[in-house]
Design a protein around this motif. Structure first.
Motif, PDB file in Angstrom:
ATOM      1  N   ASN A 267       0.839  -1.186   0.000  1.00 17.34           N
ATOM      2  CA  ASN A 267       0.000   0.000   0.000  1.00 17.34           C
ATOM      3  C   ASN A 267       0.869   1.228   0.000  1.00 17.34           C
ATOM      4  O   ASN A 267       1.839   1.318   0.741  1.00 17.34           O
TER       5      ASN A 267
ATOM      6  N   ARG B  92       0.001   7.885  -4.218  1.00 12.22           N
ATOM      7  CA  ARG B  92       0.445   8.228  -5.560  1.00 12.22           C
ATOM      8  C   ARG B  92       1.618   9.180  -5.536  1.00 12.22           C
ATOM      9  O   ARG B  92       2.440   9.184  -6.405  1.00 12.22           O
TER      10      ARG B  92
ATOM     11  N   ALA C 229      -3.353  -0.199 -12.600  1.00 13.50           N
ATOM     12  CA  ALA C 229      -3.027   1.010 -11.843  1.00 13.50           C
ATOM     13  C   ALA C 229      -2.981   2.177 -12.815  1.00 13.50           C
ATOM     14  O   ALA C 229      -2.413   2.058 -13.915  1.00 13.50           O
TER      15      ALA C 229
ATOM     16  N   HIS D  88       1.268  -0.867  -7.845  1.00 13.94           N
ATOM     17  CA  HIS D  88       1.143   0.543  -7.498  1.00 13.94           C
ATOM     18  C   HIS D  88       2.151   1.360  -8.296  1.00 13.94           C
ATOM     19  O   HIS D  88       3.179   0.839  -8.762  1.00 13.94           O
TER      20      HIS D  88
END
Length: 1460
Positions: free
Chosen positions: A4, A7, A1210, A1255
């Motif tokens: 996790n 951005r 993503a 991510h």
């Protein structure tokens, strides 16, 4: 496993260094070589401007702070992984700045004068009047014989003014025999050194075109020609020749012709050229072959000699003749110029000083570096002659005479600096009348300033001159502004853009034209930029170092120049900085300390050979004293104390590195103690270099290591393995490595060995336990470190222990092999548990319980290390895995050479069963390929190690060890656990962490091999090379019960000879191998006594486990006849390049911003554009976000067809980039606005596993793709956008996660914990209990808080608070989903809300303040595979978008249309 992060993780807040430091240190920490954190680094800073308190501190909140941009995983260690950076493509050729071993060293001089006074030569017609002075003497004012002697004496004194230590012998009007005799005597006296041969032929005919000079017969009735070839024979080589005569070019040209012929003949008849060749002789000629010397009556007849030996005299006379001064100065007045040539405070001395600086600068800016070094930095006399030759060229060319030299030099008579010389002379001479006005005329007759200065030095010290009129004050001489003005010009060059890079051209630094290997540290823009041409004032700056008033300013400017890079340091050394800067180490002024330390750090970083000079002149004491100064908070002894002490530690470590005299010097100055005390400092750079200095000081030094153990240094270094700084952790491991025998040398071919040395103060068993404890402690602390650089250093340390205690590791490998084979074939396959019985019998041989327990613990420690080694052999980072495979295969080869293969009960002779169970591959039948590296063509995977050893992994136990470790990596019931039940619950360590994850097959054993992986993108600067344990090429393998050995080993020897009865047991082999290790230790401890043969106790008369004889290993230690290691390549310990990587910090600019932060650079302009664009996007979408909540989000934006089932997606926050992964390990990046694929590559996780988390981080400054996979590995990739970088996709880092939010990495998966990592320090912080039995499926964190959300496979969504205790961190739980929750995401505008989506297509909005969902949409009743929400800051101008992956291999981007 799931990651996790936010951005914009590239924007941490708070002090980037974690402590209040000055601007210079902040800049230092910001740069790529530094660690962004220190021991005070905050792990709670949120990337979006909020500062979060420590979860265990109890505080609630703090105010946000500002900080520089510091993207994660973007500092230098992530680009190089501790490997030294290759030089840039534009790096100039580094010519040796020191004189070569065959350098010029003038030993004596023969001064030949052929004047024949009062008799003119027949081919010379003199004008009337004409020049008559010879050595400033008029020969017609005294008898000819007396005049000749005076001229000879004057000439000798003039040469002594250039170099007083050389004996000069005037040879006056010699006959040919006298000339030959004196030349031979000069050569005999000089030996192999240089002879200076000066020839003045003003009283003989001009040299002949065939190369003959003239002298006399014994009665002076004839001129006798002497061939220049004969002179070469008499003087041999090396020599320096000065030809002062008309038509001197004949001598120079013919000398070159004869020299080449002589060299060629020597090469033809003797097989080599003379050393040095005759062609390398140096010559200075007064004129060309067709020219005649000038005869101007105002100048001396020996004008060329006067310029070479009395430059100030002739320069002043020439100035008066060519410049009209209003004061009517005369030559007689000039002779009264006060002062001494050696005293720079006087007018005469200042002019001589300026002249030296100007001629040096003219030469440096005009001549090639090799020529400048040879002529101006090799020999004092030669340097003075060539410096003065520039004046001779300037003056004599005005009289149509062209002085020239061999080697030939470019013309310098029109150089712009001659105008500066004229200005300095003008300023001095304009003060001369006032200086002479009130002083008594000096007594004596002086024909030159040189003779006056010489007489002044031979008399008593000069007394102050009394003014003629006592009532008038004496005139005070105003010093020249020449040096001050030149320093100002140099300062302007540095401060006004001279230090900035430019494009190649006439104003850039000349390059060598050779192409070095480029590296990815250079971007496409930087490859076109090179340093600017250095300022011409650099030699003048070095001259100013001699002046007390200007010294500090000159040093500061010099430090700013050498800070530009290695090319600047090398230029300064080439010019001659070294003797000046060495002399300043004797200065006592404290104001010079910081700048001297800074300069010396740069010098040692560029040229480590200066260690010898610092030892010889005892300069090391200067830095040792600074390092030992205790900081006083009331009075700072040195500014930026910690940083300058770190530089001192580096300098001292460079002095001690691989240089015993340097080590001894540091030991005498108590450098070890100073560094030991600095290991607790708050500055990470000082801690790092203190550890590295200790590493070099005690490397290969038994006495110093003994002292270090007595002080507990190894324990303190192990404590540093928990340091926040990756560099400090790696430095501590490096120091422990050299403690246990790793090589600290810069020579990569030099292997270490010998363990920790003798340790005579310790008992034998204590010594043994200490070495094992050091490596065990390091392995347990570092085995899960997130930094591959640190893990590499751990392998070096482990390899040292493997080298010295290989027997124990052979035993561990045998046990591992047997137990893994037994487990795979089923427990019923071997009812007789060989390993359990062997361990039990081995322990039973020890009578006392305490001794038995001690050996149990020791074997447990070795197995801990062996397990860590196996885990590192399948490390996700290629360099780490390659080095670990070298060590594992070394142990494997030893095992196959050991007596274990001849045991009746062994399974080593049995070929391994099929490694691949077909049931394990039901999930993936596709072929695997190497990384696409942003291409569209699938290529067959190349072998990861083209030169693998003879025994292949599939044919040896190494492959099975790799397979066995796969169970450990899957967190299943591993061999380490199984072994706990053996031998009375021996305390073997377990890598089991209490968690389990799904098996890949139904009880099958999947072998983890190189072929099982897709090749991920390679890291940058991947220089690790696999080293086979065998030195011969691979041999063909044949089907046989026993894998063939590439060498005649003990096994093959036994099999080829008469069969031997093997009546020994496995426990006997274990005991013999371990006793061999102990004997190796005893041999170390004997350290010089004669070697004696020892047998293992308790073996009696039974046959030896091996049939071989006694042998020696690489360290000269006795081997007990087991034969292990005899035929194995000596590849251990591994070599580390970490020290060289750390030393690069002192090569890189520290006083100016990097090119990317330099306003106006391409990189800077690009980042400014990105920042403005991002701010514009944020501003435009803030108002749209409120309206978008009431709009329907069903407007199709685009659909992208993929070639596989999309498992994760993503979206980039600012760029139109969509990252998609399949259900295995393929990653594809699309530009979704153009439906164009940007790049495609493999993640590299093993077959049967998949990417579980995806991510994008550092999105504000570009982006890094971060993935988490089911194998527990976090991987990061950069350069995925070809529009930004021309380099291929590269792996930034990889580590075992389970293993961002303000620099906090949250990792979870099929486990009951969420592991929290610090992204800056790459270290583990805490484990949070999930209180859930189901696997974790996704996570997201709330900006500016310690809150994060997690979803689970049973439909549960939980909220965690990291500030609470690890067991009670769950603060809220939601259970409305009835199926697997696919993803959980933050609400784009409301920080109190978040969204979740299940695989059934149900999307829910939750509010932290409530217990139920706020809104529910059944978006895709047919189900969805992936779900993501585009964050607010990434919303485009007209629409907000989210992406959904469907079961038909498509990715649909959906959004809402906002009203205008």
């Amino acid at each position: 496993m799931f990651y996790n992060g936010h951005r914009n993780d590239g924007w941490p807040t708070g002090n980037a260094n974690g402590s209040d430091r000055d601007s210079s240190e902040t800049e230092r920490d910001y740069r790529s070589t530094s660690d962004p954190s220190s021991s005070h680094t905050r792990t709670d800073a949120d990337p979006n401007g909020f500062h979060e308190p420590d979860p265990r501190a109890g505080s609630v909140t703090t105010l946000p702070e500002t900080s520089p941009i510091l993207p994660y995983w973007s500092v230098k260690r992530h680009l190089t992984c501790g490997n030294p950076t290759p030089p840039p493509s534009w790096a100039p050729k580094m010519t040796p700045w020191r004189a070569s071993p065959t350098k010029l060293k003038t030993h004596n001089a023969a001064l030949v004068l052929c004047l024949n006074i009062d008799v003119d030569p027949p081919d010379v017609v003199k004008t009337n009047p004409c020049a008559v002075l010879e050595c400033w003497v008029d020969p017609h004012t005294m008898p000819s014989y007396k005049a000749l002697e005076v001229i000879g004496a004057n000439l000798q004194h003039q040469f002594e003014g250039l170099s007083p230590k050389i004996p000069y012998k005037p040879i006056l009007d010699p006959s040919s025999d006298d000339l030959k005799l004196n030349c031979e005597k000069a050569r005999k006296s000089a030996g192999d050194d240089t002879v200076l041969f000066y020839y003045n032929g003003h009283g003989v005919p001009k040299p002949t075109p065939s190369g003959e000079l003239w002298c006399f017969n014994t009665t002076y009735t004839q001129y006798i020609p002497v061939s220049i070839s004969d002179v070469q024979v008499h003087l041999k080589t090396p020599c320096v020749y000065i030809w002062d005569c008309s038509a001197a070019g004949h001598l120079l040209n013919n000398f070159i012709t004869f020299a080449k012929r002589r060299d060629d003949e020597a090469n033809m008849h003797h097989g080599g050229y003379p050393d040095p060749p005759y062609s390398d002789s140096i010559q200075l000629a007064a004129c060309l072959a067709d020219e005649q010397l000038p005869s101007c009556p105002e100048l001396p007849a020996d004008l060329f000699t006067s310029c070479l030996t009395s430059p100030i005299d002739i320069a002043l006379r020439f100035f008066i003749m060519n410049n009209q001064l209003p004061l009517n100065l005369t030559a007689d007045m000039v002779l009264q110029l006060p002062g001494d040539l050696k005293d720079r405070r006087t007018p005469l001395g200042e002019l001589n000083w300026i002249f030296t600086a100007i001629t040096d600068t003219i030469a440096w800016t005009t001549f090639p570096p090799e020529v400048f070094t040879r002529l101006y930095r090799s020999d004092l006399l030669v340097a003075s002659l060539f410096r003065n030759f520039l004046l001779a060229e300037r003056i004599m060319k005005d009289y149509h005479c062209t002085p020239h030299t061999s080697p030939p030099l470019p013309s310098t008579n029109t150089h712009s600096l001659w105008a500066s010389w004229d200005l300095a002379v003008d300023a001095c001479l304009r003060q001369l009348p006032e200086l002479l006005k009130n002083t008594k005329p000096q007594t004596g007759t002086f024909t030159s300033l040189t003779s006056k200065g010489r007489r002044n030095t031979t008399r008593d010290p000069p007394q102050p001159k009394e003014p003629v009129n006592p009532s008038e004050k004496p005139y005070v001489y105003i010093p020249s502004r020449f040096f001050a003005d030149q320093l100002t010009a140099f300062e302007v060059w540095i401060s006004r853009g001279g230090s900035a890079l430019t494009r190649p051209g006439p104003m850039s630094l000349p390059t060598n034209g050779e192409s070095h290997a480029t590296n990815d540290l250079e971007t496409g823009h930087e490859r076109r930029l090179v340093p600017r041409k250095p300022p011409g004032q650099l030699p003048i700056v070095l001259q100013v170092l001699l002046s007390q008033p200007h010294r500090l300013r000159a040093l500061i400017l010099l430090s700013q120049f050498v800070d530009l890079g290695p090319w600047a340091v090398h230029l300064a050394l080439t010019i001659g900085i070294f003797p000046y800067i060495s002399r300043l180490l004797q200065a006592t002024g404290q104001d010079l300390r910081p700048v001297l330390i800074f300069i010396w750090a740069r010098i040692l970083a560029v040229d480590p050979t200066c260690q010898v000079d610092l030892y010889n002149n005892q300069g090391y004491k200067y830095f040792a004293n600074v390092l030992s100064i205790q900081d006083d908070p009331r009075q700072t002894a040195i500014p930026n104390s910690s940083e300058h002490k770190a530089m001192c530690a580096f300098i001292l470590s460079a002095i001690a590195r691989d240089y015993q005299n340097g080590q001894d010097a540091c030991w005498r100055e108590r450098v070890f103690d100073s560094c030991f005390e600095r290991l607790d400092e708050s500055d990470f750079l000082l801690r790092q270099w203190s550890a590295l200095c200790i590493a070099q000081v005690w490397a290969a030094s038994d006495d110093i290591r003994v002292y270090g153990v007595d002080r507990g240094t190894q324990d303190k270094l192990i404590a540093l393995l928990n340091d926040d700084s990756c560099e400090v952790r790696a430095a501590a491991l490096y120091a422990l490595g050299t403690f246990l025998g790793a090589s600290g040398s810069a020579d990569e071919t030099k292997l270490g060995g010998g363990g920790s040395g003798t340790m005579s103060q310790l008992a034998e068993r204590i010594h043994f336990r200490m070495e094992v404890a050091v490596v065990t402690g390091a392995a347990l602390a570092i085995k899960e470190d997130a930094s591959p650089m640190v893990r590499k250093e751990l392998l070096v340390l482990i390899s040292c222990l493997v080298k010295e205690w290989r027997g124990y590791f052979i035993v561990c490998a045998w046990i591992y092999w047997e137990e893994e084979r037994r487990r795979r074939e089923g427990s019923q396959a071997h009812d007789d548990d060989v390993t359990a019985q062997a361990v039990t019998e081995w322990l039973d041989d020890f009578g006392e319980d305490d001794f038995r327990e001690e050996n149990r613990v020791l074997l447990s420690s070795f197995f801990t290390i062996f397990s860590v080694l196996l885990e590192l052999s399948v490390d996700p980072y290629q360099e780490v895995a390659t080095n670990a495979q070298t060590v594992v295969d070394y142990i494997t080869a030893l095992l196959l050479e050991s007596p274990f293969v001849r045991l009746d009960s062994t399974s080593l002779n049995t070929p391994p069963p099929s490694n691949i169970d077909t049931t394990n591959h039901a999930l993936d039948h596709r072929s695997r390929a190497p990384s696409l590296q942003s291409t569209h063509t699938m290529q067959p995977p190349p072998s990861p190690n083209p030169a693998r050893p003879t025994i292949q992994r599939s044919e040896t136990m190494t492959g099975s060890i790799s397979s066995g470790v796969s169970n450990t990596l899957r967190r299943t019931h591993s061999f380490a656990n199984a072994l706990k039940s053996l031998a009375g619950n021996i305390a073997f360590p377990s890598l089991e962490d209490g968690r389990s994850s799904p098996r890949l097959g139904n009880g099958g054993f999947a072998r983890v091999d190189a072929s099982e992986f897709s090749r991920p993108p390679s890291p940058n600067l991947n220089i690790a090379q696999y080293t086979s344990p065998y030195s011969r090429p691979p041999t063909p393998t044949f089907p046989s019960p026993l894998p063939p050995s590439p060498h005649p080993s003990s096994v093959t020897a036994v099999e080829s000879s008469t069969p031997q009865v093997n009546d020994f047991l496995p426990s006997d082999v274990m005991g013999a191998l371990m006793e061999e290790d102990m004997e190796r230790l005893r041999a170390r401890r004997r350290a010089g006594r004669g070697k004696r043969q020892h047998h293992a106790p308790g073996m009696g008369e039974m046959s030896s486990p091996s049939g071989s004889t006694f042998s020696m290993d690489s360290n000269g230690s006795v081997i007990l006849g087991l034969g292990t290691g005899v035929n194995i390549r000596d590849a251990l310990p591994l070599n580390s390049r970490f020290y060289d990587w750390c030393a690069e910090y002192f090569k890189e600019p520290q006083m100016r911003q990097p090119e990317a932060d330099e306003p106006g650079s391409d990189q800077y302009n690009y980042q400014v554009w990105r920042q403005k664009r991002n701010e514009q996007i944020i501003a435009e979408t803030e108002s749209q976000a409120k309206v978008a909540q009431a709009c329907r989000w069903d407007r199709p934006v685009t659909t992208i067809q993929t070639t596989y089932f999309p498992a994760h997606i993503a979206l980039h926050a600012y760029d139109p980039h969509l990252v998609v992964t399949n259900e295995t390990d393929m990653i594809t990046v699309y530009d979704w606005t153009q439906k164009r694929r940007l790049s495609q590559f493999y993640n590299g996780n093993p077959r049967g596993t998949s990417i579980t988390s995806l991510h994008l981080i550092n999105q504000d400054v570009g982006g890094i793709i971060l993935t988490g996979a089911a194998d527990g590995i976090i991987r990061l990739f950069r350069n995925y956008d070809p529009a930004v970088s021309n380099s291929p996709v590269q792996m930034v880092s990889a580590f075992r996660g389970l293993n961002e939010n303000g620099g906090i990495l949250l990792v979870g998966g099929d486990s009951r914990i969420v592991r929290v990592w610090d992204a800056h320090t790459e270290s583990q912080i805490m484990d949070i209990d999930t209180n859930c039995e189901s696997p974790l499926t996704s996570m997201v964190s709330q900006e500016g808080t310690s809150i994060f959300h997690a979803s689970f496979a049973d439909g549960t969504v939980q909220v965690f608070d990291r500030r609470l205790e690890e067991e009670d961190a769950v603060v809220r739980s939601y259970s409305e989903h009835s199926s697997w929750v696919q993803n959980v995401r933050r609400h784009p505008t409301n920080r109190d809300q978040f969204l979740s989506a299940s695989v059934e297509g149900e999307v829910k909005v939750w509010d932290l303040r409530g217990s139920d969902s706020v809104q529910t949409w059944d978006v895709f009743p047919q189900g969805l595979s992936v779900f993501d929400v585009h964050e607010t800051t990434g919303v485009f101008a007209a629409e907000m978008v989210y992406a959904v992956g469907s079961l038909d291999n498509t990715v649909r981007l959906m959004g809402c249309k906002l009203s205008p």
